[in-house]
Design a protein around this motif. Sequence first.
Motif, PDB file in Angstrom:
ATOM      1  N   ASP A 230      -3.647   9.161  -3.089  1.00 55.78           N
ATOM      2  CA  ASP A 230      -3.467   9.843  -4.234  1.00 55.78           C
ATOM      3  C   ASP A 230      -4.819   9.723  -5.228  1.00 55.78           C
ATOM      4  OD1 ASP A 230      -3.489   7.313  -5.261  1.00 55.78           O
ATOM      5  OD2 ASP A 230      -1.476   7.195  -5.614  1.00 55.78           O
TER       6      ASP A 230
ATOM      7  N   LYS B   4       3.960   1.483 -10.118  1.00 57.06           N
ATOM      8  CA  LYS B   4       2.807   2.533  -9.724  1.00 57.06           C
ATOM      9  C   LYS B   4       2.394   3.706 -10.925  1.00 57.06           C
ATOM     10  CE  LYS B   4       5.263   5.408  -6.778  1.00 57.06           C
ATOM     11  NZ  LYS B   4       5.759   5.341  -5.104  1.00 57.06           N
TER      12      LYS B   4
ATOM     13  N   PHE C 151       1.454   3.770  -3.677  1.00 62.55           N
ATOM     14  CA  PHE C 151       1.003   5.428  -3.449  1.00 62.55           C
ATOM     15  C   PHE C 151       1.862   6.329  -4.336  1.00 62.55           C
ATOM     16  CE2 PHE C 151       1.746   9.318  -0.822  1.00 62.55           C
ATOM     17  CZ  PHE C 151       0.525   9.972  -1.243  1.00 62.55           C
TER      18      PHE C 151
ATOM     19  N   SER D  76       4.380  13.543   2.027  1.00 62.02           N
ATOM     20  CA  SER D  76       4.051  13.634   0.182  1.00 62.02           C
ATOM     21  C   SER D  76       5.016  14.781  -0.208  1.00 62.02           C
ATOM     22  CB  SER D  76       2.970  13.391  -0.250  1.00 62.02           C
ATOM     23  OG  SER D  76       2.149  14.318   0.306  1.00 62.02           O
TER      24      SER D  76
ATOM     25  N   THR E 252      -5.613   4.874  -1.888  1.00 64.68           N
ATOM     26  CA  THR E 252      -4.398   5.363  -1.427  1.00 64.68           C
ATOM     27  C   THR E 252      -4.663   7.115  -1.457  1.00 64.68           C
ATOM     28  OG1 THR E 252      -3.467   4.994  -3.609  1.00 64.68           O
ATOM     29  CG2 THR E 252      -2.759   3.755  -1.740  1.00 64.68           C
TER      30      THR E 252
ATOM     31  N   MET F 115     -10.017  10.106  -2.406  1.00 65.15           N
ATOM     32  CA  MET F 115      -9.736   8.753  -1.655  1.00 65.15           C
ATOM     33  C   MET F 115     -10.997   8.521  -0.707  1.00 65.15           C
ATOM     34  SD  MET F 115      -6.896   8.104   1.188  1.00 65.15           S
ATOM     35  CE  MET F 115      -7.246   9.512   2.099  1.00 65.15           C
TER      36      MET F 115
ATOM     37  N   LEU G  71       1.565   9.082   5.019  1.00 65.85           N
ATOM     38  CA  LEU G  71       1.611   8.970   3.674  1.00 65.85           C
ATOM     39  C   LEU G  71       1.543  10.589   3.305  1.00 65.85           C
ATOM     40  CD1 LEU G  71       0.395   5.582   2.056  1.00 65.85           C
ATOM     41  CD2 LEU G  71       2.821   6.485   2.626  1.00 65.85           C
TER      42      LEU G  71
ATOM     43  N   TYR H  87       0.947  -1.148  -0.021  1.00 63.72           N
ATOM     44  CA  TYR H  87       0.007  -0.142  -0.127  1.00 63.72           C
ATOM     45  C   TYR H  87       1.004   1.273   0.061  1.00 63.72           C
ATOM     46  CZ  TYR H  87      -3.678   3.308   1.663  1.00 63.72           C
ATOM     47  OH  TYR H  87      -4.523   4.175   1.593  1.00 63.72           O
ATOM     48  N   ARG H  88       2.081   1.251   0.712  1.00 62.83           N
ATOM     49  CA  ARG H  88       2.786   2.442   0.995  1.00 62.83           C
ATOM     50  C   ARG H  88       3.444   2.629  -0.332  1.00 62.83           C
ATOM     51  NH1 ARG H  88       6.280   0.269   4.461  1.00 62.83           N
ATOM     52  NH2 ARG H  88       4.797   0.713   6.249  1.00 62.83           N
TER      53      ARG H  88
END
Lengths: 282, 429
Positions: free
Chosen positions: B51, B15, A215, A250, B49, A225, A246, A211-212
């Motif tokens: 984003d 990704k 992203f 960013s 996520t 989201m 996260l 998951y990390r």
Amino acid sequence: MRTICIEPQYEAWRAAARQLLARAVAPEDLLWSDEPKEALLFSGENSAAKVHKGEAIKVPLAFLDMARSAATHSDGRRWALLYRTLWRLTLGGEKHLLSMATDRDVRQIQDWCKAVGRDLHKMHAFVRFRLVSVNEETGREQFVAWFEPDHRIVRLAVPFFEKRFAGMDWSILTPYECAHWDGKQLHFTAGVPRSSAPDEDALDDLWRTYYRSIFNPARLKISAMQSEMPKKYWKNLPEAPLIATLIAESAGRVQGMMDTEERPAKPAPNNAYLKSLHDMNQ
Amino acid sequence: MDITRKLQILADAAKYDASCASSGAARKDSRGSTGVGSTGGAGICHSYTPDGRCVSLLKVLMTNACLYDCHYCINRRSSNVTRARFTPEEIVRLTLDFYKRNYIEGLFLSSGIIQSADHTMELVIEVARKLREEHHFRGYIHLKTIPEASPSLIALAGRYADRISINVELPSQQSLNTLAPEKNLARTEEAMGHIREKIDERYAEKRRPDAPKPPPFATGQSTQMLVGADASTDAVLLNCADKLYTNHRLRRVYYSAFSPIPEPSSILPLKAPPLIREHRLYQADWLLRFYDFKVEEITSPAAPNLDLALDPKLAWALRNRETFPVDVNKAPREMLLRIPGLGVRNVERIVRARRYTRLRLADLIRLRLQMKKLLPFIMTADHHPAKLGLDSDSLRARFLPPPEQLELSFAAPPAPAPSDFLSVRSGEL
């Protein structure tokens, strides 16, 4: 005015509605309740009520689907509104009623169906199975999941899990009803508290790593989201605790990319395939 | 290198591929088998996520080592990124373990190109073969293919996959020559043509009553184009997409805003990703596929790029004011589809309901339509928009969002962009 008391399930409503419609009981003469303490169906019935015999009640298939779905909604008005709509479709002579998305009653039922459909979709998406054991006799893995749906949708939701996870044993626990699959059949038991389900799975860490990594910090869109994964689901999702970090990291990560010195192109390695590509492209 | 580190590198490497669909596959499920997996319904997004993108598939590369030097790509050979490589068994295990916990819908497997196209394809196919044949996995598999791989390998990939794809990446050979010198548009299209034939065969066989079972092959192909990496206009991108939809019947063209990568190339400087432009392209793409618009109605030689401030349907309506107002009680379906603020589903509702009633504004309000957007363009039994001044120049101003910065600034990223409020799902009008 009469009170109709039913189990809070579609089948119970359908059975009662069928009898009431056969006796031409008008919707405005009825109160519906799914509280068990109320009087039984048709107790003290007026024998003068007109009974339609032998006539099968015909309604569009689409209505049955809508009713099955709306019946699981938590709104207490659903039984009465479903009966009124059934009445209008049949004795009321409004055969075309379901074509009228602009009708108040149809609109309300469609709204309930939409809410139930969304709840179902989110249940299919956000149930997280945790491995609890392996059956020594059969060798089958056994999984348990916890979920808190907004509506009483467990029975509508399980056919999906049965088809998808036939090869493993599983239980889905919810506050009001639990479903269990052993490879042969489904069965249902009463609801349980959250503490009955395991909190963690050994794979959760690896899942969080994924998951990390998937992203992209350069295209933050938090509201997008949250509209698809509202916060109310977060407490049961193993990946959700990462979200705040996260987001916070960013901007710095993107700045790091912008500050990185640009890499020059390296010469092509000696590779026959690459050479053939370059020749073809000439 | 342990599995966690590999997953970190090879998911990070994957990704930038926007494709996430898990719908449109043939119906199959695990009942009666010892495996798991089902496809054929609507796709499910198992997580999101920050984003805003959904997580539906385990999206990884087999390896991020690559012979190619595509300058928008973090995995190009000139990049100093740490390289890793999964064994087929490792991907199979990850896919099954993730699937059984209901984290994912299936696997989306791609790879950097090592040794040759055929060698790379063989590695990718081996993972899919193991999943299907050894583990009876019936979940979704999307395989990225390489145009230069031999047709027999692409056919084999299609046997195991529900969807296969080849990325166009840039819509002109000129751009590819500069930014992705190993790639060739003509070869990509040729390979797409072969895939289309295979998919067509599948459906043709299925229709014959005496055919016992359709030949196994993926049910669809898709592609991706980068937005903002080269100077291509929206007209060029949309014309390319339109050609692919028409000639090769692609299920989807994904538009991916070129976003900063950790290993920038001197040939392609980094800049903020054009997210609103990407969003407008998806909306225009929807108009082409579901609303019967033509590219030349959406863009023109004089205005080859979409209006960033207005959605493309509204922009079209403002350019074609003489077409409006449209009478929702009488206009044909194709005209209703042209009304800003009216989507496919509500057009169907209106067409059904008006057989039995003359629609009034209250009816439309009950359908929860965006009345502010609709009113200048429609007539109902009780509404005519003349007094709203359809011909006035202020109409455009009426629809413009309040003045705001259109490109996202990296200095303050947590502030939601205006596009976030327009529609949460790209492409939805």
